[in-house]
Write a protein that holds these residues in place. Sequence first.
Motif, PDB file in Angstrom:
ATOM      1  N   THR A  58       0.815  -1.216   0.000  1.00 58.01           N
ATOM      2  CA  THR A  58       0.000   0.000   0.000  1.00 58.01           C
ATOM      3  C   THR A  58       0.846   1.262   0.000  1.00 58.01           C
ATOM      4  OG1 THR A  58      -0.132   0.106   2.423  1.00 58.01           O
ATOM      5  CG2 THR A  58      -1.885  -1.131   1.260  1.00 58.01           C
ATOM      6  N   GLN A 143      -7.386   1.498   0.572  1.00 55.91           N
ATOM      7  CA  GLN A 143      -6.050   1.089   0.145  1.00 55.91           C
ATOM      8  C   GLN A 143      -5.713  -0.328   0.610  1.00 55.91           C
ATOM      9  OE1 GLN A 143      -6.796   3.494   2.435  1.00 55.91           O
ATOM     10  NE2 GLN A 143      -4.964   4.263   3.442  1.00 55.91           N
ATOM     11  N   LYS A 146      -7.914  -2.762  -1.595  1.00 60.42           N
ATOM     12  CA  LYS A 146      -7.321  -2.886  -2.925  1.00 60.42           C
ATOM     13  C   LYS A 146      -6.129  -3.857  -2.889  1.00 60.42           C
ATOM     14  CE  LYS A 146      -5.334  -0.105  -6.620  1.00 60.42           C
ATOM     15  NZ  LYS A 146      -4.892   1.242  -7.024  1.00 60.42           N
TER      16      LYS A 146
END
Length: 156
Positions: A58, A143, A146
């Motif tokens: 991230t 984030q 994802k």
Amino acid sequence: MTNRQPTRPSAPPDPGQFPVLWPVQTRWADNDHYGHVDNVTYYSYFDSAINGWLMTTTGVDIRELDVVGVVAETSCRYLAELSFPDRLQVGLAVESLGRRSVTYSLALFREEADGTLVPAATGRFAHVYVDMNTRHPVPIPEQIRKAVTKLVTRST
């Protein structure tokens, strides 16, 4: 009295089952009085691999977010002894991804001198995301969602 059949252990994990293999080095202090890595240390390897991978993937220091993934459940099945100075690879996959939680499927492999990875343990780790102050469950930060989506496999 119930007549339960013993559960059969599943086949040892294969490194190819995991989208990510994260390196971890055993430490001198990991060995216990019996000369092998203490059982609770396996959980530390899992936790360090997940959080190290999340921070690298991230680009965010997850310790500075307003939410935190608290461990709600863990398990470990031991397959082989480990000892310092073994080099390890932690296999990371996602078993389930919910709105507020993620459950990881993990494996710990000892790296042999020839590069062969020998299964040493399998594990499961569930993170529930909570507000840092209130500790109430909140949605997984975008984030992180994802990133962990990359770990979802067809078999999970």
